[in-house]
Design a protein around this motif. Structure first.
Motif, mmCIF file in Angstrom:
data_model
loop_
_atom_site.group_PDB
_atom_site.id
_atom_site.type_symbol
_atom_site.label_atom_id
_atom_site.label_comp_id
_atom_site.label_asym_id
_atom_site.label_seq_id
_atom_site.Cartn_x
_atom_site.Cartn_y
_atom_site.Cartn_z
ATOM 1 N N GLU A 49 5.325 -11.452 -5.183
ATOM 2 C CA GLU A 49 6.397 -10.463 -5.289
ATOM 3 C C GLU A 49 5.950 -9.300 -6.158
ATOM 4 O O GLU A 49 5.417 -9.492 -7.247
ATOM 5 N N LEU A 50 6.178 -8.092 -5.659
ATOM 6 C CA LEU A 50 5.899 -6.867 -6.398
ATOM 7 C C LEU A 50 7.220 -6.128 -6.577
ATOM 8 O O LEU A 50 7.961 -5.942 -5.605
ATOM 9 N N THR A 51 7.525 -5.721 -7.808
ATOM 10 C CA THR A 51 8.750 -4.986 -8.100
ATOM 11 C C THR A 51 8.385 -3.742 -8.897
ATOM 12 O O THR A 51 7.666 -3.826 -9.893
ATOM 13 N N VAL A 52 8.886 -2.593 -8.427
ATOM 14 C CA VAL A 52 8.626 -1.319 -9.089
ATOM 15 C C VAL A 52 9.962 -0.726 -9.509
ATOM 16 O O VAL A 52 10.887 -0.622 -8.708
ATOM 17 N N GLU A 53 10.061 -0.337 -10.785
ATOM 18 C CA GLU A 53 11.250 0.323 -11.326
ATOM 19 C C GLU A 53 10.811 1.704 -11.808
ATOM 20 O O GLU A 53 9.824 1.812 -12.544
ATOM 21 N N GLU A 153 12.602 14.899 -0.949
ATOM 22 C CA GLU A 153 13.256 15.665 -2.016
ATOM 23 C C GLU A 153 13.280 14.901 -3.342
ATOM 24 O O GLU A 153 12.918 15.442 -4.381
ATOM 25 N N SER A 154 13.724 13.647 -3.322
ATOM 26 C CA SER A 154 13.708 12.795 -4.520
ATOM 27 C C SER A 154 12.515 11.865 -4.401
ATOM 28 O O SER A 154 12.357 11.187 -3.378
ATOM 29 N N MET A 155 11.681 11.826 -5.433
ATOM 30 C CA MET A 155 10.484 10.991 -5.378
ATOM 31 C C MET A 155 10.845 9.561 -4.991
ATOM 32 O O MET A 155 11.882 9.037 -5.423
ATOM 33 N N ALA A 156 10.003 8.952 -4.176
ATOM 34 C CA ALA A 156 10.251 7.584 -3.731
ATOM 35 C C ALA A 156 8.970 6.775 -3.796
ATOM 36 O O ALA A 156 7.878 7.284 -3.545
ATOM 37 N N ILE A 157 9.128 5.526 -4.153
ATOM 38 C CA ILE A 157 8.037 4.556 -4.071
ATOM 39 C C ILE A 157 8.520 3.498 -3.104
ATOM 40 O O ILE A 157 9.625 2.960 -3.253
ATOM 41 N N TYR A 158 7.722 3.234 -2.072
ATOM 42 C CA TYR A 158 8.152 2.302 -1.030
ATOM 43 C C TYR A 158 6.934 1.626 -0.407
ATOM 44 O O TYR A 158 5.795 2.064 -0.591
ATOM 45 N N GLU A 168 0.724 -1.552 2.160
ATOM 46 C CA GLU A 168 0.443 -0.213 1.645
ATOM 47 C C GLU A 168 1.692 0.258 0.924
ATOM 48 O O GLU A 168 2.761 0.357 1.520
ATOM 49 N N MET A 169 1.554 0.494 -0.358
ATOM 50 C CA MET A 169 2.640 1.044 -1.159
ATOM 51 C C MET A 169 2.388 2.535 -1.309
ATOM 52 O O MET A 169 1.253 2.950 -1.558
ATOM 53 N N ARG A 170 3.444 3.330 -1.147
ATOM 54 C CA ARG A 170 3.295 4.785 -1.264
ATOM 55 C C ARG A 170 4.128 5.337 -2.412
ATOM 56 O O ARG A 170 5.259 4.924 -2.626
ATOM 57 N N ILE A 171 3.526 6.280 -3.123
ATOM 58 C CA ILE A 171 4.236 7.115 -4.079
ATOM 59 C C ILE A 171 4.363 8.467 -3.390
ATOM 60 O O ILE A 171 3.359 9.121 -3.100
ATOM 61 N N ILE A 180 -1.437 3.363 -1.488
ATOM 62 C CA ILE A 180 -2.137 2.381 -2.323
ATOM 63 C C ILE A 180 -2.227 1.072 -1.547
ATOM 64 O O ILE A 180 -1.204 0.480 -1.197
ATOM 65 N N THR A 181 -3.449 0.622 -1.263
ATOM 66 C CA THR A 181 -3.613 -0.610 -0.492
ATOM 67 C C THR A 181 -3.572 -1.820 -1.426
ATOM 68 O O THR A 181 -4.158 -1.819 -2.506
ATOM 69 N N ILE A 182 -2.856 -2.836 -0.949
ATOM 70 C CA ILE A 182 -2.665 -4.065 -1.722
ATOM 71 C C ILE A 182 -2.972 -5.249 -0.827
ATOM 72 O O ILE A 182 -2.555 -5.284 0.337
ATOM 73 N N LYS A 183 -3.698 -6.201 -1.378
ATOM 74 C CA LYS A 183 -3.931 -7.465 -0.695
ATOM 75 C C LYS A 183 -3.492 -8.577 -1.644
ATOM 76 O O LYS A 183 -3.835 -8.547 -2.818
ATOM 77 N N ALA A 184 -2.703 -9.512 -1.102
ATOM 78 C CA ALA A 184 -2.160 -10.613 -1.914
ATOM 79 C C ALA A 184 -2.702 -11.925 -1.356
ATOM 80 O O ALA A 184 -2.048 -12.592 -0.561
ATOM 81 N N PRO A 185 -3.898 -12.325 -1.764
ATOM 82 C CA PRO A 185 -4.588 -13.454 -1.137
ATOM 83 C C PRO A 185 -4.123 -14.843 -1.572
ATOM 84 O O PRO A 185 -4.648 -15.839 -1.083
ATOM 85 N N TYR A 186 -3.147 -14.937 -2.472
ATOM 86 C CA TYR A 186 -2.718 -16.248 -2.970
ATOM 87 C C TYR A 186 -2.240 -17.132 -1.815
ATOM 88 O O TYR A 186 -1.513 -16.701 -0.931
#
Length: 192
Positions: A49-53, A153-158, A168-171, A180-186
């Motif tokens: 789980e990835l959480t961005v605030e 218009e309003s910055m988003a991270i998704y 792929e997470m984007r700012i 931003i590429t992410i791999k979660a190999p667990y």
């Protein structure tokens, strides 16, 4: 029946307190709206789980990324507003092919014109957006080419893409997004 007699000063004080009580909620509510609203995105990537605030600054017609823009090229900027953008990762991942341990971090960027941007992952997880906590707190720096996209218009991270243990997470703000590429190999242990 007895009536209490109050002085003119006491009456004035009671009326003033009553007036403030009646008018304050509306006035403070209107003044209390933040310019940049808070946002949160949470995503499972396989078993991680990835959480961005983060705070969501608004473009409002301003030039965002430029030598003399709101976010000047070559300067360290935290992508967001108010408190620094905070990411929590439940298990070890690969970010842009590099190992990043499970934990809490803050995100920082160095945008550049016609060159890759630098994403900084800092161990200073709970900090304000200025000043930058310093290179001694850096866990990772990676260069990533931004992509030109439709206006946000309003910055988003998704999470633009999630497929099995890849994401792929984007700012994204204005016409620019940092993919931003992410791999979660667990893999969980086999249950018998």
């Amino acid at each position: 029946m007895e009536c209490a007699v109050i002085s003119r000063n006491t009456f004035t004080i009671v009326c003033t307190i009553a007036a403030l009580t009646i008018t304050s909620p509306g006035a403070s509510a209107a003044q209390g709206y933040p310019f940049s609203q808070r946002g949160t995105v949470s995503q499972m990537v396989a078993f991680t789980e990835l959480t961005v605030e983060y705070g969501r600054p608004v473009a409002r017609g301003r030039i965002l990324f430029a030598d003399s823009g709101l976010v000047p090229y070559g300067n360290i900027w935290h992508p967001g507003a108010d408190s620094a953008t905070h990411i929590t990762i439940s298990r070890d991942i690969l970010l842009e092919g590099r190992s990043l341990k499970a934990g809490e971090y803050s995100l920082w960027l160095i945008p550049r014109g016609n060159a890759p941007w630098t994403l900084i992952i800092s161990s200073a997880a709970h900090t304000f957006h200025t000043p930058y906590p310093g290179a001694d707190k850096d866990v990772m720096r990676v260069d990533i080419a931004p992509v030109r996209v439709s206006h946000m218009e309003s910055m988003a991270i998704y999470f633009y893409k999630v497929l099995r243990d890849d994401a792929e997470m984007r700012i994204h703000w204005g016409e620019w997004a940092l993919p931003i590429t992410i791999k979660a190999p667990y893999r969980p242990p086999d249950a018998h």
